[in-house]
Design an enzyme around this catalytic site. Structure first.
Site, mmCIF file in Angstrom:
data_model
loop_
_atom_site.group_PDB
_atom_site.id
_atom_site.type_symbol
_atom_site.label_atom_id
_atom_site.label_comp_id
_atom_site.label_asym_id
_atom_site.label_seq_id
_atom_site.Cartn_x
_atom_site.Cartn_y
_atom_site.Cartn_z
ATOM 1 N N ARG A 107 59.720 20.042 5.561
ATOM 2 C CA ARG A 107 60.615 20.764 6.470
ATOM 3 C C ARG A 107 59.914 20.979 7.808
ATOM 4 O O ARG A 107 60.500 20.851 8.867
ATOM 5 C CB ARG A 107 61.048 22.121 5.870
ATOM 6 C CG ARG A 107 61.784 22.976 6.902
ATOM 7 C CD ARG A 107 62.558 24.166 6.343
ATOM 8 N NE ARG A 107 62.009 24.769 5.164
ATOM 9 C CZ ARG A 107 60.920 25.556 5.126
ATOM 10 N NH1 ARG A 107 60.274 25.837 6.231
ATOM 11 N NH2 ARG A 107 60.493 26.048 3.984
ATOM 12 N N TYR A 132 83.259 20.169 22.802
ATOM 13 C CA TYR A 132 83.464 19.706 21.424
ATOM 14 C C TYR A 132 84.017 20.872 20.597
ATOM 15 O O TYR A 132 83.494 21.991 20.674
ATOM 16 C CB TYR A 132 82.122 19.227 20.866
ATOM 17 C CG TYR A 132 82.183 18.805 19.423
ATOM 18 C CD1 TYR A 132 82.880 17.672 19.046
ATOM 19 C CD2 TYR A 132 81.567 19.553 18.437
ATOM 20 C CE1 TYR A 132 82.951 17.288 17.719
ATOM 21 C CE2 TYR A 132 81.619 19.170 17.105
ATOM 22 C CZ TYR A 132 82.321 18.046 16.757
ATOM 23 O OH TYR A 132 82.389 17.673 15.441
ATOM 24 N N ASP A 186 74.860 18.904 26.613
ATOM 25 C CA ASP A 186 75.160 18.060 25.459
ATOM 26 C C ASP A 186 75.444 16.662 26.018
ATOM 27 O O ASP A 186 76.455 16.433 26.668
ATOM 28 C CB ASP A 186 76.372 18.639 24.709
ATOM 29 C CG ASP A 186 76.753 17.819 23.481
ATOM 30 O OD1 ASP A 186 76.437 16.615 23.442
ATOM 31 O OD2 ASP A 186 77.391 18.388 22.571
ATOM 32 N N LYS A 200 76.583 9.867 16.736
ATOM 33 C CA LYS A 200 77.443 9.070 17.609
ATOM 34 C C LYS A 200 76.674 7.845 18.131
ATOM 35 O O LYS A 200 76.289 7.007 17.335
ATOM 36 C CB LYS A 200 77.997 9.958 18.719
ATOM 37 C CG LYS A 200 78.484 11.346 18.230
ATOM 38 C CD LYS A 200 79.700 11.270 17.319
ATOM 39 C CE LYS A 200 80.004 12.586 16.599
ATOM 40 N NZ LYS A 200 80.101 13.782 17.442
#
Ligand SMILES: *Cc1c(COP(=O)(O)O)cnc(C)c1O
Length: 378
Positions: free
Chosen positions: A46, A98, A170, A195
């Site tokens: 992690r 978004y 973004d 994306k």
């Protein structure tokens, strides 16, 4: 080195032990320590993993930033950035966001006691008016989703700097191949790597890039503390996608420009949104701050939902699906799909009408895509 070269090599030296040209997928959760507190830089996956680490170096390099962090999704990246805020802080955000980011701000971050003011992004002076003494962060997307408006990053960066506010961009829609917000003055860049960076519609992921060491240290802490990290396999898929980002983006753009010009002249199309067309309201600004216009097109059909339904049922190559940025062309109906989480009044206020359709133009042959659109429209 140029973008294409860095996208293939940065952070990805051949494996010193075996000579493997490709960074291995390190499927390990933990690492043996030579003695207590003595290790080779990895303790627990992690906190750090070599495959993810390679991706993070690559992400930093292609955004021309110093530090990259990878996440399990775009929204995981967003949540981690928003964790920089404390109860009583305030956010100013662009209003064409978004849908999932809006939902996160309103339904989650709001509960932390952090409020957001949304600004019509055509109006930069309004951003200044919205700033309060407790405003800590400005959040924008450009080009926006789904209306493909362009926001002047340099102006907002100046405003943010003057008021000691963090500017987050973004950059999912443009991709780092066409736009580098850090060079334009942004403090943090966020991506949904699901994306264009992944590029093949086979992985969910997110990224954060910054050149500010203090912000990086805080974000790295939150990445580990919150734990929304990508698996080694997902990291490897995004790393592989990045290698072909440049060639894919050039094809996406070539096809999008061709189809935008075709659709702009089509009698069944009421309005078209593509920043690469001179008729786009911010075409000049797009030319200044981007090196290309990307592969996303939105259009309003003549008529209403019934016409959209008929169009969507007749189209074949463009698959009716959420998401974007893959090699295959997709068609999305924002009012019910990506922006379904917005209340209808909010949605209409933001110009997302019932006849709006969004296309993610893939890299199939442009003539096949054109024929498919023509057939569905006629
Ligand atoms: C998809 C998307 C997100 C969210 O990313 P996920 O990977 O789906 O969590 C954020 N911003 C933009 C612009 C997006 O298109």
């Amino acid at each position: 080195m140029q973008f294409e070269t860095r996208a293939i090599h940065e952070g990805q030296q051949p494996d010193p032990q075996t000579g493997a040209v490709i960074v291995p997928i390190y499927l390990t959760s933990t690492y043996q320590q030579e003695a207590i507190g003595q290790h080779k830089g990895y303790e627990y996956s992690r906190t750090g993993n070599p495959t993810r680490n390679a991706l993070e170096q690559s992400l930093a390099s292609i955004e021309n930033g110093k530090f990259g962090l990878a996440f399990a999704s775009g929204l995981a990246a967003t949540t981690t950035v928003l964790s920089l805020l404390k109860t009583g802080d305030h956010i100013v955000a662009g209003d064409d966001l978004y849908g999932g980011t809006y939902r996160l701000l309103e339904k989650v971050v709001n509960n932390w006691g952090v409020k957001t003011t949304y600004i019509d992004i055509d109006n930069i002076p309004e951003f200044e008016t919205a700033i309060q003494p407790n405003t800590k962060l400005i959040w924008i997307e450009t080009p926006t989703n789904p209306l493909l408006k362009i926001i002047d990053i340099v102006s907002l960066a100046n405003l943010a700097r003057k008021n000691n506010i963090i500017l987050v961009v973004d950059n999912t829609f443009a991709s780092p191949y066409f736009q580098k917000p850090l060079e334009l003055g942004a403090d943090i860049v966020v991506h949904s790597t699901t994306k264009y960076l992944g590029g093949h519609s086979d992985v969910i992921g997110g990224a954060v890039v910054t050149s500010n060491e203090q912000l990086y240290t805080e974000l790295k802490f939150y990445q580990n503390a919150i734990g929304a990290v990508p698996s080694p396999f997902d990291s490897w898929l995004v790393l592989r996608g990045i290698k072909t980002l440049a060639v894919r983006m050039r094809e996406h753009e070539k096809n999008a420009l061709f189809l935008a010009e075709f659709l702009a002249k089509h009698p069944k199309v009421e309005k078209i949104y593509y920043p690469g067309l001179p008729s786009h309201e911010q075409h000049q600004l797009a030319k200044e701050q981007m090196s290309g216009f990307g592969g996303m097109i939105s259009l309003e059909l003549k008529g209403g939902f019934a016409e959209v339904e008929r169009f969507a049922s007749r189209i074949q190559l463009f698959l009716l699906a959420e998401s974007l940025g893959g090699v295959e062309s997709l068609l999305c109906y924002p009012a019910k799909m990506t922006h379904g989480s917005l209340p209808p009044t909010e949605r209409l206020k933001r110009g997302i009408k019932d006849n709006l359709v969004r296309l993610s133009v893939g890299i199939e042959h442009s003539l096949d895509l054109q024929a498919d659109l023509e057939n569905a429209l006629s």
